[in-house]
Design a protein around this motif. Structure first.
Motif, PDB file in Angstrom:
ATOM      1  N   THR A  98      13.370  34.213  -4.874  1.00 36.14           N
ATOM      2  CA  THR A  98      13.029  32.750  -4.535  1.00 36.14           C
ATOM      3  C   THR A  98      12.027  31.988  -5.227  1.00 36.14           C
ATOM      4  N   LYS A  99      11.681  30.992  -4.731  1.00 36.47           N
ATOM      5  CA  LYS A  99      10.609  29.959  -5.235  1.00 36.47           C
ATOM      6  C   LYS A  99       9.781  29.762  -4.191  1.00 36.47           C
ATOM      7  N   LEU A 100       8.202  29.831  -4.507  1.00 37.93           N
ATOM      8  CA  LEU A 100       7.257  29.420  -3.647  1.00 37.93           C
ATOM      9  C   LEU A 100       6.553  28.048  -4.097  1.00 37.93           C
ATOM     10  N   TYR A 101       6.516  27.480  -3.007  1.00 37.36           N
ATOM     11  CA  TYR A 101       5.866  25.913  -3.257  1.00 37.36           C
ATOM     12  C   TYR A 101       4.522  25.852  -2.573  1.00 37.36           C
ATOM     13  N   PHE A 102       3.390  25.680  -3.332  1.00 40.59           N
ATOM     14  CA  PHE A 102       2.277  25.473  -2.688  1.00 40.59           C
ATOM     15  C   PHE A 102       1.830  23.785  -2.907  1.00 40.59           C
ATOM     16  N   ARG A 103       2.001  23.253  -1.815  1.00 42.45           N
ATOM     17  CA  ARG A 103       1.670  21.885  -2.091  1.00 42.45           C
ATOM     18  C   ARG A 103       1.118  21.307  -0.524  1.00 42.45           C
ATOM     19  N   GLY A 104       0.445  22.020   0.181  1.00 38.22           N
ATOM     20  CA  GLY A 104      -0.120  21.890   1.414  1.00 38.22           C
ATOM     21  C   GLY A 104      -1.026  20.612   1.365  1.00 38.22           C
ATOM     22  N   SER A 105      -1.723  20.501   0.175  1.00 35.82           N
ATOM     23  CA  SER A 105      -2.496  19.105  -0.043  1.00 35.82           C
ATOM     24  C   SER A 105      -1.906  18.059   0.095  1.00 35.82           C
ATOM     25  N   ARG A 106      -0.611  18.091  -0.713  1.00 39.27           N
ATOM     26  CA  ARG A 106       0.191  16.637  -0.726  1.00 39.27           C
ATOM     27  C   ARG A 106       0.865  16.525   0.664  1.00 39.27           C
ATOM     28  N   ILE A 107       1.077  17.566   1.355  1.00 36.58           N
ATOM     29  CA  ILE A 107       1.887  17.302   2.747  1.00 36.58           C
ATOM     30  C   ILE A 107       0.723  16.937   3.654  1.00 36.58           C
ATOM     31  N   VAL A 108      -0.523  17.216   3.605  1.00 37.73           N
ATOM     32  CA  VAL A 108      -1.550  16.792   4.709  1.00 37.73           C
ATOM     33  C   VAL A 108      -1.789  15.268   4.296  1.00 37.73           C
ATOM     34  N   ARG A 109      -2.070  14.912   3.236  1.00 36.58           N
ATOM     35  CA  ARG A 109      -2.204  13.471   2.934  1.00 36.58           C
ATOM     36  C   ARG A 109      -1.054  12.725   3.348  1.00 36.58           C
ATOM     37  N   SER A 110       0.331  13.093   3.139  1.00 39.05           N
ATOM     38  CA  SER A 110       1.199  12.280   3.672  1.00 39.05           C
ATOM     39  C   SER A 110       1.403  12.459   4.898  1.00 39.05           C
ATOM     40  N   HIS A 111       0.811  13.285   5.623  1.00 42.03           N
ATOM     41  CA  HIS A 111       0.838  13.271   7.449  1.00 42.03           C
ATOM     42  C   HIS A 111      -0.084  12.327   7.587  1.00 42.03           C
ATOM     43  N   PHE A 112      -1.077  12.160   6.958  1.00 39.55           N
ATOM     44  CA  PHE A 112      -2.268  11.102   7.498  1.00 39.55           C
ATOM     45  C   PHE A 112      -1.852  10.037   7.216  1.00 39.55           C
ATOM     46  N   LYS A 113      -1.085   9.859   6.060  1.00 39.15           N
ATOM     47  CA  LYS A 113      -0.644   8.345   5.676  1.00 39.15           C
ATOM     48  C   LYS A 113       0.312   8.034   6.904  1.00 39.15           C
ATOM     49  N   TYR A 114       1.354   8.789   7.387  1.00 41.89           N
ATOM     50  CA  TYR A 114       2.290   8.471   8.211  1.00 41.89           C
ATOM     51  C   TYR A 114       1.676   8.149   9.348  1.00 41.89           C
ATOM     52  N   LEU A 115       0.839   8.907   9.995  1.00 33.16           N
ATOM     53  CA  LEU A 115       0.004   8.612  11.271  1.00 33.16           C
ATOM     54  C   LEU A 115      -0.695   7.523  11.108  1.00 33.16           C
ATOM     55  N   ILE A 116      -1.145   6.923  10.076  1.00 33.03           N
ATOM     56  CA  ILE A 116      -2.002   5.649  10.151  1.00 33.03           C
ATOM     57  C   ILE A 116      -0.863   4.552  10.129  1.00 33.03           C
ATOM     58  N   ASN A 117       0.083   4.679   9.133  1.00 34.46           N
ATOM     59  CA  ASN A 117       1.240   3.671   8.997  1.00 34.46           C
ATOM     60  C   ASN A 117       2.050   3.186  10.387  1.00 34.46           C
ATOM     61  N   LYS A 118       2.619   4.550  10.822  1.00 30.31           N
ATOM     62  CA  LYS A 118       3.255   4.342  11.933  1.00 30.31           C
ATOM     63  C   LYS A 118       2.677   4.103  13.443  1.00 30.31           C
ATOM     64  N   TYR A 119       1.276   4.923  13.534  1.00 26.97           N
ATOM     65  CA  TYR A 119       0.580   4.967  14.852  1.00 26.97           C
ATOM     66  C   TYR A 119      -0.689   4.504  14.940  1.00 26.97           C
ATOM     67  N   LYS A 120      -1.082   3.499  13.763  1.00 31.47           N
ATOM     68  CA  LYS A 120      -2.341   3.205  13.476  1.00 31.47           C
ATOM     69  C   LYS A 120      -3.346   4.083  13.998  1.00 31.47           C
ATOM     70  N   MET A 121      -3.433   5.374  13.333  1.00 26.81           N
ATOM     71  CA  MET A 121      -4.359   6.350  13.702  1.00 26.81           C
ATOM     72  C   MET A 121      -5.857   5.996  13.216  1.00 26.81           C
ATOM     73  N   ASP A 122      -5.749   5.095  12.386  1.00 25.99           N
ATOM     74  CA  ASP A 122      -7.160   4.743  11.782  1.00 25.99           C
ATOM     75  C   ASP A 122      -7.976   3.980  12.731  1.00 25.99           C
ATOM     76  N   GLU A 123      -7.203   3.235  13.632  1.00 22.59           N
ATOM     77  CA  GLU A 123      -8.014   2.510  14.689  1.00 22.59           C
ATOM     78  C   GLU A 123      -8.006   3.143  16.024  1.00 22.59           C
ATOM     79  N   ALA A 124      -7.780   4.308  16.176  1.00 28.08           N
ATOM     80  CA  ALA A 124      -8.038   5.048  17.349  1.00 28.08           C
ATOM     81  C   ALA A 124      -9.152   5.229  17.735  1.00 28.08           C
ATOM     82  N   SER A 125      -9.455   5.111  19.189  1.00 30.39           N
ATOM     83  CA  SER A 125     -10.810   5.160  19.555  1.00 30.39           C
ATOM     84  C   SER A 125     -11.551   6.548  19.650  1.00 30.39           C
ATOM     85  N   LYS A 126     -10.784   7.483  19.716  1.00 29.51           N
ATOM     86  CA  LYS A 126     -11.274   9.030  19.830  1.00 29.51           C
ATOM     87  C   LYS A 126     -10.194   9.895  19.157  1.00 29.51           C
ATOM     88  N   ILE A 127     -10.651  10.786  18.284  1.00 24.94           N
ATOM     89  CA  ILE A 127      -9.611  11.571  17.532  1.00 24.94           C
ATOM     90  C   ILE A 127     -10.121  12.992  17.295  1.00 24.94           C
TER      91      ILE A 127
END
Length: 140
Positions: free
Chosen positions: A46-75
């Protein structure tokens, strides 16, 4: 999150943080969510992919774009085991993304790995494993 417990529970009678924005980092690619290797690593059949950094950044971007996480009062940023280590490692990055950094609380759960020598040798096993994995995953 149906069935969530502790600080992730949504019931106000069980959790003081029930209405806070929560980021839970689960276990990922084995590199503590730090991997950024563009090329897969062949392993057995098989092949192993080590891309956790990319995944975390994309999740943060998604949470900001979809749910406006960057404006949350408590995180809360949290995770268990390797995900808890990732919450330590990604906490400052999250602070840089939100409008009110003092609203971010890092509450890792069980993310401590004791770096002791093995019982058979003077080799600090955890350190060697992490260093090897970080090299393979292209963590800088």
């Amino acid at each position: 999150m149906p069935g969530a417990e502790g600080i992730l529970a949504l019931d106000s009678s069980e959790n003081l943080y029930y209405n806070w924005t929560k980021v839970f980092i689960n276990y990922c690619d084995g590199s503590l969510h730090q991997g950024d290797n563009a090329s897969p690593i062949p392993y057995k059949d098989t092949k192993l992919y080590f891309r956790g950094s990319r995944i975390v950044r994309s999740h943060f971007k998604y949470l900001i774009n979809k749910y406006k996480m960057d404006e949350a009062s408590k995180i809360i940023i949290t995770g268990g085991s390797a995900g808890a280590v990732a919450s330590f490692l990604w906490g400052n990055y999250l602070l840089s993304l939100v409008k009110n950094p003092s609203a971010v609380y890092n509450i890792p759960d069980s993310g401590i790995f004791i770096n002791e020598n093995t019982y058979q040798s003077d080799v600090p096993l955890i350190e060697i494993c992490i260093r090897t994995l970080m090299s393979i995953a292209h963590v800088t």
